[in-house]
Design an enzyme around this catalytic site. Structure first.
Site, PDB file in Angstrom:
ATOM      1  N   HIS A 240       0.803  -1.233   0.000  1.00  0.00           N
ATOM      2  CA  HIS A 240       0.000   0.000   0.000  1.00  0.00           C
ATOM      3  C   HIS A 240       0.838   1.287   0.000  1.00  0.00           C
ATOM      4  O   HIS A 240       0.741   2.125  -0.894  1.00  0.00           O
ATOM      5  CB  HIS A 240      -0.889   0.049   1.248  1.00  0.00           C
ATOM      6  CG  HIS A 240      -1.742  -1.147   1.470  1.00  0.00           C
ATOM      7  ND1 HIS A 240      -2.926  -1.351   0.802  1.00  0.00           N
ATOM      8  CD2 HIS A 240      -1.607  -2.211   2.308  1.00  0.00           C
ATOM      9  CE1 HIS A 240      -3.482  -2.472   1.213  1.00  0.00           C
ATOM     10  NE2 HIS A 240      -2.707  -3.017   2.134  1.00  0.00           N
TER      11      HIS A 240
HETATM   12  C1  BDR Z   1      -2.803   0.644   5.516  1.00  0.00           C
HETATM   13  O1  BDR Z   1      -2.964   0.131   6.832  1.00  0.00           O
HETATM   14  C2  BDR Z   1      -1.722  -0.318   7.337  1.00  0.00           C
HETATM   15  O2  BDR Z   1      -1.869  -1.587   7.869  1.00  0.00           O
HETATM   16  C3  BDR Z   1      -0.721  -0.245   6.209  1.00  0.00           C
HETATM   17  O3  BDR Z   1       0.534   0.164   6.700  1.00  0.00           O
HETATM   18  C4  BDR Z   1      -1.321   0.779   5.270  1.00  0.00           C
HETATM   19  O4  BDR Z   1      -0.918   2.080   5.621  1.00  0.00           O
HETATM   20  C5  BDR Z   1      -3.527  -0.234   4.543  1.00  0.00           C
HETATM   21  O5  BDR Z   1      -4.883  -0.276   4.851  1.00  0.00           O
END
Ligand code: BDR
Ligand code: CA
Length: 311
Positions: A240
């Site tokens: 992400h």
């Molecule tokens: C986001 O949530 C976190 O777990 C990850 O680092 C990312 O920023 C994805 O939903």
């Protein structure tokens, strides 16, 4: 050089985003601000400092931020990231020092001290620090160049609840402040990040770089992808947070459109949902450039090339 602040809750994917920024001479990284999110604040702060060490950048300024959301108890994600938030790595305790100033004070001061529009903020975690900065000093909204945010989701639904993505769900009040602030926002929702998958071949390319960064990145992503591989039945999990930094470096890898985005802050069922008016039916003013598609091979080429330049 682009003046950049990274606001983050590392997290393996946050770590890769920070490494990509540190490997990129296009940025003047003013500082890294940490927030409670994937794991509690003390751990996200240690993790951010460890990542600076890994990149050979013990000169980086790291500021600890808020240890809980603006109006709610903290929700964490050890089920994805492990107990430390950086499970899969074996980086020694950090040498990069922690600054005395709070993250919120640093955000406000750096935006005030720089010319209007000069500072970009990449947000990789819950938006508590920036939400509080805008609450304390609302006039900085017109001075921030842009916020490039990993958060939200619409067509893909949520990942922490049916409707909500983790970063927005943890602190919907803070997210709401930012979406209403008038700050230019580029949004990387799950709709695009779920197309950036850490296929086995891609992880192997990190390991094959032959540097310590490549080894640690391969190991940390092998850990964090397990949860999502089981959940979604994919080869690899979504990477992400590095989408934000990649967009700053090569925006042509991504495509999206300007939309109205509103955050749900009251419904028990859909708390933290980002209501994205993709089809432009609401008539509400556009407040975010929402990404939906990505050249994932191009993204991994950029990331792998850049990580090869680190120790
Ligand atoms: C986001 O949530 C976190 O777990 C990850 O680092 C990312 O920023 C994805 O939903
Ligand atoms: Ca994150």
């Amino acid at each position: 050089m682009q003046k950049l602040i990274i606001d983050t809750d590392p997290g393996q994917d946050d770590a890769v985003a920070i490494l990509l920024a540190l490997a990129s001479p296009e940025f003047d990284l003013l500082g890294i601000t940490t927030v409670a999110g994937n794991v509690p604040l003390n751990l996200t702060t240690v993790n951010a400092r460890k990542i600076c060490d890994l990149a050979g950048r013990t000169d980086c300024l790291v500021f600890a931020g808020q240890d809980r959301p603006m109006a709610r108890p903290l929700v964490t994600a050890e089920h994805v990231h492990g107990r430390t938030g950086l499970d899969g790595t074996d980086i020694p305790p950090p040498q990069t020092p922690l600054q005395d100033t709070s993250a919120v004070a640093f955000l406000i001061d750096s935006i005030r001290e720089n010319p209007a529009g000069a500072v970009t903020i990449a947000t990789l975690g819950p938006l508590t620090n920036l939400g509080l900065a805008l609450k304390k000093a609302p006039e900085i909204a017109s001075q921030i160049g842009q916020v490039v945010m990993m958060g939200g989701g619409f067509f893909e639904g949520g990942n922490i609840t049916v409707a909500a993505e983790f970063n927005i769900f943890v602190d919907p009040e803070a997210a709401d402040i930012i979406f209403r602030s008038g700050v230019p926002i580029v949004m990387m929702p799950l709709d695009v990040t779920h197309k950036v998958l850490t296929h086995k071949k891609r992880i192997n390319s990190f390991a094959a770089l032959g540097n310590e960064t490549g080894r640690q990145v391969a190991n940390m992503l092998s850990f964090s992808e397990r949860f999502d591989e089981n959940k979604y039945g994919t080869d690899g999990g979504p990477l992400h947070d590095p989408c934000t930094i990649a967009w700053l470096l090569e925006p042509e890898l991504f495509s999206g459109r300007h939309c109205s985005v509103v955050v749900e802050t009251s419904s028990e069922l859909t708390l933290g949902m980002t209501v994205i008016d993709w089809w432009q039916v609401s008539g509400r003013p556009h407040n975010a450039n929402v990404m939906r598609d990505v050249d994932d091979d191009g993204f991994f080429k950029l990331l792998t090339d850049r990580l090869s330049t680190l120790p």
